[in-house]
Design a protein around this motif. Structure first.
Motif, mmCIF file in Angstrom:
data_model
loop_
_atom_site.group_PDB
_atom_site.id
_atom_site.type_symbol
_atom_site.label_atom_id
_atom_site.label_comp_id
_atom_site.label_asym_id
_atom_site.label_seq_id
_atom_site.Cartn_x
_atom_site.Cartn_y
_atom_site.Cartn_z
ATOM 1 N N TYR A 198 -2.281 10.969 -0.402
ATOM 2 C CA TYR A 198 -3.153 9.920 -1.274
ATOM 3 C C TYR A 198 -2.847 8.570 -0.453
ATOM 4 O O TYR A 198 -2.012 8.513 0.242
ATOM 5 C CB TYR A 198 -2.497 9.880 -2.515
ATOM 6 N N CYS A 199 -3.821 7.768 -1.033
ATOM 7 C CA CYS A 199 -3.594 6.323 -0.507
ATOM 8 C C CYS A 199 -4.056 5.324 -1.860
ATOM 9 O O CYS A 199 -5.073 5.309 -2.235
ATOM 10 C CB CYS A 199 -4.783 5.885 0.548
ATOM 11 N N THR A 200 -3.141 4.498 -2.148
ATOM 12 C CA THR A 200 -3.481 3.633 -3.289
ATOM 13 C C THR A 200 -3.126 2.029 -2.572
ATOM 14 O O THR A 200 -1.628 2.116 -2.179
ATOM 15 C CB THR A 200 -2.278 3.734 -4.276
ATOM 16 N N LYS A 201 -3.893 1.456 -2.760
ATOM 17 C CA LYS A 201 -3.896 0.163 -2.137
ATOM 18 C C LYS A 201 -3.164 -0.836 -3.137
ATOM 19 O O LYS A 201 -3.275 -0.877 -4.242
ATOM 20 C CB LYS A 201 -5.122 -0.644 -1.742
ATOM 21 N N TRP B 132 -4.339 1.988 -11.939
ATOM 22 C CA TRP B 132 -5.471 3.096 -11.982
ATOM 23 C C TRP B 132 -5.205 4.232 -13.070
ATOM 24 O O TRP B 132 -5.947 5.010 -13.018
ATOM 25 C CB TRP B 132 -5.065 4.038 -10.646
ATOM 26 N N VAL C 145 -0.088 -1.836 -4.451
ATOM 27 C CA VAL C 145 0.718 -1.453 -5.551
ATOM 28 C C VAL C 145 1.502 -2.491 -5.903
ATOM 29 O O VAL C 145 2.324 -3.176 -4.826
ATOM 30 C CB VAL C 145 1.315 -0.159 -5.401
ATOM 31 N N ASN D 35 5.938 5.080 -12.646
ATOM 32 C CA ASN D 35 4.603 4.163 -13.190
ATOM 33 C C ASN D 35 4.992 3.413 -14.325
ATOM 34 O O ASN D 35 5.471 3.972 -15.513
ATOM 35 C CB ASN D 35 3.486 5.090 -13.209
ATOM 36 N N SER E 94 2.697 10.705 -11.470
ATOM 37 C CA SER E 94 2.933 9.951 -10.104
ATOM 38 C C SER E 94 3.332 10.991 -9.104
ATOM 39 O O SER E 94 3.545 12.203 -9.309
ATOM 40 C CB SER E 94 4.018 9.041 -10.214
ATOM 41 N N THR F 134 1.105 -0.240 -12.277
ATOM 42 C CA THR F 134 -0.004 0.836 -12.253
ATOM 43 C C THR F 134 -1.169 0.202 -12.892
ATOM 44 O O THR F 134 -1.283 -0.237 -13.907
ATOM 45 C CB THR F 134 0.334 1.985 -12.894
ATOM 46 N N ASP G 271 0.979 -1.007 -0.045
ATOM 47 C CA ASP G 271 -0.144 0.144 0.112
ATOM 48 C C ASP G 271 0.896 1.353 0.007
ATOM 49 O O ASP G 271 1.930 1.414 0.628
ATOM 50 C CB ASP G 271 -0.996 -0.086 1.368
#
Length: 466
Positions: A407-410, A429, A412, A443, A438, A427, A398
């Motif tokens: 931000y929060c990107t689960k 998303w 990865v 990415n 980014s 990537t 994450d």
């Protein structure tokens, strides 16, 4: 004129016989010979005899040769009688039965050297003392034979191989009990010093040590277990062909001498059977090394370890030599081998990130291996330029998702960091590659990120520039 010869007057004359010569009187010479011979004999004797009055521990040895004096000293010691009063009753023993000894020959030789008869100034010297030695085993045997009720025999320490623990173990010694030989020795010494042929002493019962102590058996056990710990056939420091503990123990025979020494011998024929299998275990072809290096030639990843080839030499004398080593307590047998060197294949890898072109290129041995269109950091989060190396890698993580990040990107995937929290990753998303998108990372599509993740090992150089 000749007797009866005629004269000039015709008469015959007869001459009286010549008076015999007077004989010399030698009676004095014959009378003097016995006295002279005696003097010579006395002078000769004085050259080999000890001076009058000399003594050793009460034994008069004056006027004796060194050999006769030594015999007199030894005889007096052997004949000295000790009556021992003990809790088991009174027993009588002689110096001979106790195994008593002195260095009589050396004492006699010294007495003659210091006090020869030919040297009157050395006559009637002071007596010489001497230290009496007793053989403990003979003394104990003599006393126990005469007073068996006073003795309990000691038990020697022993050792044996224990199959359960696969090690040699000691059975400790147990002390016995018997008449105090130290008191008996002191009494014999005192009597001998005084020139007394017999004496009496009171002696208590004391512990009697075993001939083989626990410590002696423990030392032998330590040596034997050291053999089992290391037994094998070695190439350098490598135990190339180990010999298991049970097998090594089966090769060994331990023979105690009853005095604390444990002799080791090894079965050469059993070792020879193991030697027959050495070629199959030792001989091998060389294996070439395969490594990944940086642009300076430093290894960052070994893909295949190099291994030298080797061929075992003549083994005809190995069994006999190893048997001798084992008898000396050494279980490491060094094999004679011929080695073949291996080659090393080096593959140079590096990564180039062009922020202007928004590309990442994988270089291998000076050739482009792969090139990808990427999305680098945008705006205030632009990816930093510089020379870096791949560090920490993780298959999934994450990103953001903690205080301080906007931000929060689960989940990865395929993350390979090269500069702090900047790294390559897959990537899911967006698909707008070729444009900075980014928060500082590079990415890539998920398949591309996976390929880079697998290709770039920790330490791989990363150059980021415009």
């Amino acid at each position: 004129m000749t007797d009866g010869a005629p004269g000039t007057d015709g008469a015959t004359y007869a001459w009286a016989p010549t008076e015999p010569a007077k004989r010399k009187n030698r009676s004095g010479l014959w009378i003097g010979i016995p006295a002279g011979a005696t003097a010579v004999a006395l002078i000769a004797a004085s050259l080999v005899l000890i001076a009058p009055g000399a003594s050793v521990a009460g034994v008069q040895i004056g006027g004796l040769t060194a050999g006769a004096a030594a015999q007199a000293i030894s005889s007096r010691l052997a004949d000295t009688t000790i009556t021992v009063d003990s809790p088991a009753g009174a027993v009588t023993v002689t110096g001979a039965e106790l195994g008593a000894t002195v260095d009589a020959a050396a004492l006699a030789d010294k007495a003659f050297s210091d006090n020869p008869m030919w040297k009157p100034a050395a006559w009637f010297p002071e007596g010489t003392g001497v230290s009496v030695q007793i053989d403990a085993a003979e003394a104990a045997a003599a006393l126990s034979a005469k007073a068996p009720g006073a003795y309990r025999a000691p038990v020697d320490a022993t050792l044996a191989y224990d199959a359960g623990s696969q090690a040699y173990v000691t059975t400790p010694a147990q002390p016995g009990e018997g008449i105090d030989t130290a008191a008996v020795t002191a009494a014999l010494q005192s009597a001998f010093d005084a020139g007394t042929p017999a004496t009496t002493v009171e002696a208590t019962l004391v512990p009697v040590d075993a001939a083989v102590s626990t410590e002696e058996a423990d030392a032998a056990v330590a040596s034997l277990n050291g053999i089992l710990d290391s037994a094998g056939f070695y190439i350098g420091d490598e135990r190339t062909v180990p010999v298991d503990r049970a097998t090594a123990a089966s090769w060994l025979t331990v023979t105690p001498d009853g005095k604390g020494d444990f002799a080791i011998s090894a079965d050469e024929s059993a070792i020879a059977a193991a030697v027959q299998g050495l070629p199959a275990a030792v001989n091998r072809a060389a294996v070439n090394a395969d490594v990944i290096v940086d642009t300076g030639g430093e290894v960052i990843k070994t893909l295949t370890e190099g291994q030298t080839g080797r061929t075992l030499g003549d083994t005809g004398s190995v069994a006999a030599a190893f048997a001798k080593q084992l008898a000396d307590g050494n279980g490491r047998y060094a094999l004679d081998v011929a080695e073949t060197a291996f080659d090393t294949t080096k593959t140079e890898r590096r990564i180039d990130v062009n922020l202007s072109a928004q590309t990442t290129t994988l270089w291998q041995n000076g050739q482009v291996y792969r090139s990808y269109t990427i999305s680098s950091g945008a705006g205030d989060h632009a990816t930093h330029t510089g020379e870096f190396r791949i560090g920490w890698k993780t298959e999934m993580q994450d990103m953001g998702c903690v205080p301080g990040y906007d931000y929060c990107t689960k989940d990865v995937p395929w993350v390979a960091y090269f500069n702090g929290d900047e790294g390559f990753h897959g990537t899911y998303w967006h698909n707008n590659f070729g444009t900075p998108m980014s928060h500082g990372c590079i990415n890539m599509t998920i398949p591309q990120a996976k390929e880079l993740y697998d290709w770039a090992y920790r330490g791989t150089e990363v150059s980021v520039h415009y």
